[in-house]
Every structure is written in structure tokens, then in C-alpha cells.
Design an enzyme around this catalytic site. Structure first.
Site, PDB file in Angstrom:
ATOM      1  N   SER A  37      -2.046  10.515  -1.145  1.00  0.00           N
ATOM      2  CA  SER A  37      -1.186   9.340  -1.304  1.00  0.00           C
ATOM      3  C   SER A  37      -1.574   8.527  -2.529  1.00  0.00           C
ATOM      4  O   SER A  37      -0.770   7.734  -3.049  1.00  0.00           O
ATOM      5  CB  SER A  37      -1.275   8.449  -0.059  1.00  0.00           C
ATOM      6  OG  SER A  37      -2.602   7.989   0.136  1.00  0.00           O
ATOM      7  N   LYS A  38      -2.804   8.706  -3.008  1.00  0.00           N
ATOM      8  CA  LYS A  38      -3.268   7.937  -4.164  1.00  0.00           C
ATOM      9  C   LYS A  38      -2.539   8.329  -5.445  1.00  0.00           C
ATOM     10  O   LYS A  38      -2.602   7.594  -6.439  1.00  0.00           O
ATOM     11  CB  LYS A  38      -4.773   8.123  -4.341  1.00  0.00           C
ATOM     12  CG  LYS A  38      -5.601   7.613  -3.163  1.00  0.00           C
ATOM     13  CD  LYS A  38      -5.399   6.128  -2.919  1.00  0.00           C
ATOM     14  CE  LYS A  38      -6.342   5.613  -1.843  1.00  0.00           C
ATOM     15  NZ  LYS A  38      -6.188   4.161  -1.600  1.00  0.00           N
ATOM     16  N   ASP A  39      -1.850   9.468  -5.447  1.00  0.00           N
ATOM     17  CA  ASP A  39      -1.019   9.819  -6.611  1.00  0.00           C
ATOM     18  C   ASP A  39       0.011   8.725  -6.874  1.00  0.00           C
ATOM     19  O   ASP A  39       0.296   8.377  -8.020  1.00  0.00           O
ATOM     20  CB  ASP A  39      -0.285  11.141  -6.363  1.00  0.00           C
ATOM     21  CG  ASP A  39      -1.211  12.348  -6.359  1.00  0.00           C
ATOM     22  OD1 ASP A  39      -2.430  12.168  -6.162  1.00  0.00           O
ATOM     23  OD2 ASP A  39      -0.714  13.458  -6.547  1.00  0.00           O
ATOM     24  N   ALA A  42      -1.882   5.564  -8.227  1.00  0.00           N
ATOM     25  CA  ALA A  42      -2.426   5.818  -9.559  1.00  0.00           C
ATOM     26  C   ALA A  42      -1.335   5.802 -10.613  1.00  0.00           C
ATOM     27  O   ALA A  42      -1.483   5.182 -11.677  1.00  0.00           O
ATOM     28  CB  ALA A  42      -3.168   7.156  -9.570  1.00  0.00           C
TER      29      ALA A  42
END
Length: 450
Positions: A37-39, A42
């Protein structure tokens, strides 16, 4: 690659929800290109920094991360032509470190269990390196509004569309708080405040009212070092968005993570197992018209050497069914990191080495395996001054042995140098036994615990 971020699938659970009236769906964020989910966060943070001029062409991206945000930034940096430097805690999985390096990121490893004010604490070190580097930009996911914006503009709308507006509950773990705050805020707004937003939190995390001691589930919850002067929560987490919290023991999170792989064919990390454990417990209290969506932030491929490794799990005392819980270890079985050398010598007497732990303020609490930072022995203190702290004279951590493990198996894996083992049950320390006691005729380690 950046065009592939988002639009991840929802998967309905069938087996691990047996008997629950409500449906439980999992938002599989591992389907993002860098695997989490950090895509979303970021990409949002990088685009916002480019727009503001904070990140210029040829700039250097810095971040402090347990892995996933760093991996996402490394992927985006490779795609957009930025150098990326990621500061990671030394307890991050080896798989995450390998992924960071695979994308070309420079990895700086720093101790995980440091007070917030320490200059080498993960986020403090990343911010300092960025400030010292020409063209450096510190992403700062914990306080960056673009983190929340990413989930408000993508994750929340996707869940609403995929459930055709039938979602009634969102369950997500809290690390930076960006997912829960952003997606939760959107779903509450679009549903006229009908959707309930539930934070899933490790049992010891302060977000849910725990003591703040370390826990075993990576990338979620909030650990507070005993020497931290002021625990400032991330600005990415807005507690007002939540309508409830569910505290999840490490055992439930880890066992659910493993069950998802073996019973649903869904390989997710333990933060996903944490959210699903909370979601399933919640689903048992709801009705057939309710739809619970749990967010699984990343893939289990990043944790094959931890939560999916039978030895790692067994040595931390997570037996097949838990079994009867032995009494937790008394304070005399461990030494706090603030103990002086003189005090430690008295505690050790002429006995075996003892584990050194980060002690929380509540001395009545059990000691968790995750609190262990090393060990101390009389030999190791021989040249130390009496007034020094044992934390400055740490030896390697003592080997772990689950209370359910066969004595013969534990004895076989011990190195000659070890004179004691830490006996564990459900991630807690229940005893410290001298190796000499393992020669008894007991079948399992727990039988040796007084």
C-alpha cells in the site's frame, strides 16, 4: 511503473471466517507494483514534492522506513531517475533489505529500539542525512499530508466502487495512520457517516491503549521507548476518523497470517493478518447485511524468514494451539537495560547469563520476546566499571525455546557458547533456564519451567 499503482483487488474470505454472519473482504495491496500500500503514499509524496519544488531533478530521496515505504520510494526513484537512501531499523526482515537493494536504493541500518530523541533513531537519522545532502528531500511519511491524500483519493474510492457502496466497516492497522485516516475519512464522507472505521492495533501498542512495549508484528502499532521524553503521534493519523479500536495479540495476528496462506491461498504480511484477525472478530458480532473490508498492506513474500518460518514461530512460543500458558517470568529472570554493572553482578551471582530487556514503566507487565536487546554475563562485565550501564556491555541474545518444543530438539540446536535459554510462550518470556537443566528426562521445554 508508476501508472500501475492502485486499483488493487478485493478478495472475499471463505474459510478463516467460518461462522461469521458478515462478509469479510480483503483489500490486497500486494498487487501494487512494489508490493504494498505504500506505493500509493510514496507516489503521492514524490509528486507533491516535485510540484512544490522540494524535490528537484537530480535530487536525492531520503526516508526512514521499516521497509515498505522505502521499497516503494526505491521503485519510484528508479522509474523517475532519483537516487534513494533508506534508513531502516535492524529488525526489518532480510527480504525487505534485499528488495531495497534490488531497486538500487542505498540502505542505512540503525538500531530499532532507540528513544525518539536519539540522533540515530530511524526517522531522525533519515531527516538529518537529507538535511546534510545537497538536493536531499526527506519524505517524512509520518507527518506528510500527501500520505493521507493518497488514500483519500484512491484507496477509499476504490473500496466504495468495488463494494458498490455496500461496505459497512473498514478495518486497517495503524503504522503512519495514512491508510486508515485517508480511506476512512473518504468512506465516512461518501456514506453519510454510515461506514464504521476500525483501527486494528497490536495489543501492546499505545494507539489502542497498550503500554508501548515492542511487539512482533512489523510496520504497525506504536512502540514507545522507555527513555522517550514525549511521544508525539504522527500527523498522518487522525484518531477522530476512527469509530473504534480492536487490540490484537501477536499470536492472533501471526496465526491468522499463516492461516490466510494455508486456508485461503492469500500470502500477506503480519500487518494484514492483524487487520484480518480484527475484522473476523468484528464480523462475528455483525449481521448478514454487513460488509467488512480489511486492508492487507503487503505480501507475505517479505516475511518468509519470519512469520512463515516454522522455526522462527516455534522458538517464540507460538505452538500449534497455544497450550496452557505457563506463569510469566519473574523480574529476576531478566535485567533491565537501565541496570548498572554493579547491580547486574549481584543479580547474576554465580549463575547463568540473563537476557537484557527494555523495561516498560509498568513492572507488573510480562516481558515480551520483542523487548530483548541482548544478554549479559559475569564474564562480559569483568572489565566494566560498576557505575556503567549493562546496555553498554551487551552480549548476543540468548537462544529462544518455545515452551511446547521437545527438549531434544532444543538441545541439538544449541551452540557450545550458550549457557542458558529463554523459554517463551505466545511471544512472552516465561523462564530462563541453564543449559545444564536440558539434560533432564522431560519431553518438552515447558515441563522444566518451575
Amino acid at each position: 511503473m508508476t501508472a500501475l499503482v492502485g486499483r488493487t483487488p478485493l478478495v472475499r474470505l471463505r474459510r478463516v471466517v467460518r461462522g461469521a454472519p458478515a462478509a469479510v473482504l480483503v483489500k490486497v495491496e500486494a498487487a501494487n507494483p512494489a508490493g504494498s500500500s505504500k506505493d500509493r503514499a510514496a507516489l503521492s509524496m514524490v509528486r507533491a514534492a516535485e510540484a512544490s519544488g522540494a524535490l528537484a531533478p537530480g535530487g536525492v530521496i531520503f526516508e526512514g522506513s521499516s521497509g515498505n515505504t522505502g521499497i516503494a520510494l526505491a521503485m519510484i526513484g528508479a522509474a523517475l531517475g532519483y537516487r534513494v537512501v533508506v534508513v531502516v531499523p535492524d529488525r526489518s526482515s532480510q527480504e525487505k533489505l534485499a528488495l531495497l537493494r534490488a531497486y538500487g536504493a542505498e540502505v542505512v541500518v540503525t538500531p530499532a529500539l532507540l528513544p525518539a530523541e536519539h540522533p540515530d533513531q530511524v526517522r531522525a537519522l533519515a531527516a538529518r542525512l537529507a538535511a546534510e545532502t545537497p538536493g536531499g528531500w526527506y519524505a517524512g511519511q509520518y507527518d506528510n499530508p500527501a500520505n493521507v491524500d493518497a488514500h483519500y483519493s484512491t484507496t477509499g474510492p476504490e473500496i466504495w466502487a468495488q463494494t458498490e457502496g455496500r461496505v459497512t466497516h473498514l478495518v486497517a492497522g495503524i503504522g503512519t495512520g495514512g491508510t486508515l485516516t485517508g480511506a476512512g475519512r473518504y468512506l465516512r464522507e461518501v456514506s453519510g457517516d454510515r461506514v464504521q472505521v476500525v483501527g486494528a492495533d497490536p495489543e501492546s501498542s499505545v494507539f489502542g491503549g497498550g503500554s508501548g512495549r515492542p511487539h512482533l508484528v512489523e510496520a504497525t502499532g506504536r512502540f514507545v521507548h522507555p527513555q522517550t521524553r514525549a511521544d508525539v503521534w504522527p500527523r498522518s493519523f487522525d484518531p477522530a476518523v476512527t469509530t473504534g479500536m480492536r487490540r490484537v495479540p501477536d499470536r492472533a495476528a501471526i496465526m491468522t497470517t499463516r492461516a490466510l496462506a494455508r486456508e485461503e491461498g492469500l500470502l500477506v504480511g503480519a500487518s494484514g493478518g492483524l487487520a484480518v484477525a480484527a475484522a473476523v472478530a468484528l464480523a462475528h458480532t455483525l449481521g448478514p447485511d454487513d460488509v467488512v473490508v480489511a486492508v492487507a498492506p503487503d505480501s507475505g513474500r517479505s516475511y518468509l524468514s519470519k512469520y512463515f518460518d516454522d522455526e522462527w514461530v516455534s522458538q517464540r512460543g507460538f505452538g500449534p494451539d497455544g497450550g496452557p500458558a505457563p506463569a510469566v517470568a519473574p523480574a529476576s529472570e531478566t535485567i533491565a537495560h537501565t541496570t548498572t554493572v554493579e547491580q547486574a553482578r549481584v543479580a547474576l551471582g554465580q549463575g547463568h547469563a540473563l537476557p537484557v530487556v527494555l523495561r516498560q514503566a509498568d513492572q507488573g507487565e510480562p516481558v515480551a520476546v520483542a523487548q530483548i536487546i541482548g544478554s549479559v554475563s559475569l564474564d562480559g562485565l569483568r572489565a566494566a566499571a560498576p557505575e556503567e550501564l549493562v546496555a553498554d556491555h551487551l552480549g548476543p541474545a540468548l537462544p529462544l525455546a518455545g515452551a511446547h518444543e521437545p527438549v531434544s530438539a532444543v538441545r541439538e540446536r544449541l551452540a557450545q557458547a550458550h549457557d542458558a535459554v529463554v523459554v517463551t510462550h505466545d511471544g512472552l518470556v516465561v523462564a530462563v533456564l541453564p543449559v545444564s537443566e536440558l539434560d533432564s528426562r522431560a519431553e518438552v521445554i515447558g515441563d522444566l519451567v518451575p
